[in-house]
Design a protein around this motif. Structure first.
Motif, mmCIF file in Angstrom:
data_model
loop_
_atom_site.group_PDB
_atom_site.id
_atom_site.type_symbol
_atom_site.label_atom_id
_atom_site.label_comp_id
_atom_site.label_asym_id
_atom_site.label_seq_id
_atom_site.Cartn_x
_atom_site.Cartn_y
_atom_site.Cartn_z
ATOM 1 N N MET A 145 1.224 -1.180 0.089
ATOM 2 C CA MET A 145 0.114 -0.001 0.591
ATOM 3 C C MET A 145 1.039 1.486 0.239
ATOM 4 N N ASN A 146 0.589 2.353 -0.219
ATOM 5 C CA ASN A 146 1.228 3.917 -0.574
ATOM 6 C C ASN A 146 1.366 4.283 1.175
ATOM 7 N N VAL A 147 2.009 4.264 1.878
ATOM 8 C CA VAL A 147 1.400 5.321 3.025
ATOM 9 C C VAL A 147 2.737 5.957 3.446
ATOM 10 N N LYS A 148 2.270 6.935 3.790
ATOM 11 C CA LYS A 148 3.733 8.243 3.756
ATOM 12 C C LYS A 148 3.622 8.534 5.688
ATOM 13 N N TYR A 149 5.015 8.488 5.687
ATOM 14 C CA TYR A 149 5.517 9.226 7.482
ATOM 15 C C TYR A 149 5.958 10.048 6.939
ATOM 16 N N SER A 150 5.863 10.489 8.769
ATOM 17 C CA SER A 150 5.626 11.684 8.805
ATOM 18 C C SER A 150 6.040 11.862 10.642
ATOM 19 N N ASN A 151 7.187 13.405 10.948
ATOM 20 C CA ASN A 151 6.956 13.519 12.162
ATOM 21 C C ASN A 151 7.341 12.214 13.287
ATOM 22 N N PRO A 152 8.464 11.057 13.171
ATOM 23 C CA PRO A 152 9.250 10.264 14.281
ATOM 24 C C PRO A 152 9.254 11.421 14.873
ATOM 25 N N HIS A 153 8.656 10.377 16.653
ATOM 26 C CA HIS A 153 9.402 10.737 17.447
ATOM 27 C C HIS A 153 9.195 10.274 18.565
ATOM 28 N N VAL A 154 10.661 10.403 19.835
ATOM 29 C CA VAL A 154 10.596 9.044 20.478
ATOM 30 C C VAL A 154 10.369 9.593 21.661
ATOM 31 N N SER A 155 9.936 8.887 22.822
ATOM 32 C CA SER A 155 9.241 9.594 24.391
ATOM 33 C C SER A 155 9.751 8.543 25.090
ATOM 34 N N PHE A 156 9.807 8.963 26.575
ATOM 35 C CA PHE A 156 10.198 7.694 27.692
ATOM 36 C C PHE A 156 9.694 8.909 28.833
ATOM 37 N N ASP A 157 9.092 7.274 29.355
ATOM 38 C CA ASP A 157 7.708 7.707 30.585
ATOM 39 C C ASP A 157 8.997 7.226 31.631
ATOM 40 N N GLY A 158 9.706 6.905 32.060
ATOM 41 C CA GLY A 158 10.757 5.854 33.581
ATOM 42 C C GLY A 158 10.659 5.165 33.438
ATOM 43 N N LEU A 159 10.020 3.990 31.998
ATOM 44 C CA LEU A 159 9.363 2.881 32.027
ATOM 45 C C LEU A 159 9.815 1.931 31.155
ATOM 46 N N ASN A 160 9.089 3.196 29.643
ATOM 47 C CA ASN A 160 9.210 2.660 28.259
ATOM 48 C C ASN A 160 9.705 3.622 27.336
ATOM 49 N N TRP A 161 10.367 3.191 26.540
ATOM 50 C CA TRP A 161 10.248 3.420 24.996
ATOM 51 C C TRP A 161 8.957 3.628 24.354
ATOM 52 N N PHE A 162 8.950 5.106 23.553
ATOM 53 C CA PHE A 162 7.185 5.100 22.644
ATOM 54 C C PHE A 162 7.806 6.074 21.231
ATOM 55 N N LEU A 163 7.732 5.041 19.846
ATOM 56 C CA LEU A 163 8.508 5.340 18.949
ATOM 57 C C LEU A 163 7.238 5.336 18.168
ATOM 58 N N THR A 164 6.764 7.449 17.732
ATOM 59 C CA THR A 164 5.343 7.811 17.444
ATOM 60 C C THR A 164 5.589 7.806 16.105
ATOM 61 N N VAL A 165 4.871 7.513 14.833
ATOM 62 C CA VAL A 165 5.296 8.225 13.560
ATOM 63 C C VAL A 165 3.901 8.779 13.179
ATOM 64 N N GLY A 166 3.590 9.412 12.521
ATOM 65 C CA GLY A 166 2.741 9.804 11.921
ATOM 66 C C GLY A 166 2.146 8.857 10.473
ATOM 67 N N ILE A 167 1.421 8.233 9.903
ATOM 68 C CA ILE A 167 1.076 7.958 8.591
ATOM 69 C C ILE A 167 -0.130 8.880 7.864
ATOM 70 N N GLU A 168 0.131 8.404 6.661
ATOM 71 C CA GLU A 168 -0.740 8.573 5.878
ATOM 72 C C GLU A 168 -1.008 7.942 4.614
ATOM 73 N N LEU A 169 -2.576 7.920 4.817
ATOM 74 C CA LEU A 169 -3.310 7.274 3.503
ATOM 75 C C LEU A 169 -3.870 7.520 2.213
ATOM 76 N N PRO A 170 -4.288 7.041 1.525
ATOM 77 C CA PRO A 170 -4.737 7.791 0.898
ATOM 78 C C PRO A 170 -6.487 7.573 0.457
ATOM 79 N N ASP A 171 -6.745 8.469 0.076
ATOM 80 C CA ASP A 171 -8.658 8.448 0.941
ATOM 81 C C ASP A 171 -8.956 7.524 0.360
ATOM 82 N N PRO A 172 -10.297 6.581 1.216
ATOM 83 C CA PRO A 172 -10.471 5.455 0.901
ATOM 84 C C PRO A 172 -12.267 5.793 0.423
#
Ligand SMILES: [Zn+2]
Length: 237
Positions: free
Chosen positions: A1-28
């Motif tokens: 599928m044609n997916v675009k990724y944007s704004n990767p972001h890493v955060s830590f809450d004292g226990l776990n690391w989180f990786l968040t990314v934005g994905i852009e999908l074509p209109d359904p």
């Protein structure tokens, strides 16, 4: 599928690391379904009541969640006791023991969040799979509802806002029209059979009895039917 990724972001809450990314999908492509729409009422006794007759229970009442909540409260008390005990003058000390307990608490809190989010994901997926032509939910007048202490706690615990957010984006993904009934639409006061409006309905009245046509129906079921009618009237225009 044609997916675009944007704004990767890493955060830590004292226990776990989180990786968040934005994905852009074509209109359904919209679902071309002749199915009825579904009205969903969020409640305190049950989490979600659908006009299609499906009821999703309040998961906070299960023994698994109750056990975790008890553990959470116990850890919170333990930590604040330890802080008091190790207080030096005006300043609080963080001992190795406190750090350990705080990690335990974080783990329990994560478990609870995961259980709830997972449950909401399951329900919303199930509803979308029925391919309704539209979905109607009430606009959460959070501030108004938050003034009621009993309701505020339930709304927070059951993550109403999260439910609506997820339901909305899943509708977007599947091309289902998502309709918000504005907060002045009296979904719980109107009789879903004859349309009569009952003004003296209290929050504690769990059963709706219509004094006009004699209908006796569960309060939340009645509200979900009304939300569905609301959607039908909007779709027609
Ligand atoms: Zn009636």
């Amino acid at each position: 599928m044609n997916v675009k990724y944007s704004n990767p972001h890493v955060s830590f809450d004292g226990l776990n690391w989180f990786l968040t990314v934005g994905i852009e999908l074509p209109d359904p492509m919209p679902i071309a379904s002749g199915n009825d729409g579904i009205g969903i009422d969020l409640g305190v006794k049950d989490l979600a009541i659908c006009s299609s007759c499906h009821i999703y229970k309040n998961i906070n009442k299960t023994s698994r969640v109750r056990r975790l909540k008890k553990k959470q409260r116990r850890l919170q008390r333990k930590i604040s006791r330890k802080y008091e005990k190790n207080k030096k003058g005006e300043s609080y000390q963080k001992t190795r023991n406190i750090v350990k307990s705080e990690k335990q608490l974080l783990r329990v809190t994560h478990r609870l969040t995961d259980i709830m989010t997972n449950y909401i994901q399951q329900i919303t997926t199930e509803i979308v799979k029925r391919e309704p032509s539209f979905i109607v939910m009430e606009d959460l007048n959070v501030t108004g509802m938050m003034r009621n202490k009993h309701l505020a706690k339930a709304i927070q615990e059951q993550k109403f806002a999260e439910f609506i957010r997820i339901m909305r984006y899943k509708c977007d993904w599947h091309g289902i029209r998502f309709i918000t009934a504005d907060r002045f639409y009296a979904s719980s006061k109107i009789c879903s059979v004859c349309g009569h409006k009952k003004d003296g309905l209290k929050l504690s009245d769990r059963i709706y009895c219509c004094e006009h046509c004699g209908t006796v129906i569960d309060r939340d079921k009645n509200a979900s039917m009304n939300l569905c009618h609301y959607g039908q009237s909007i779709v027609k225009h």
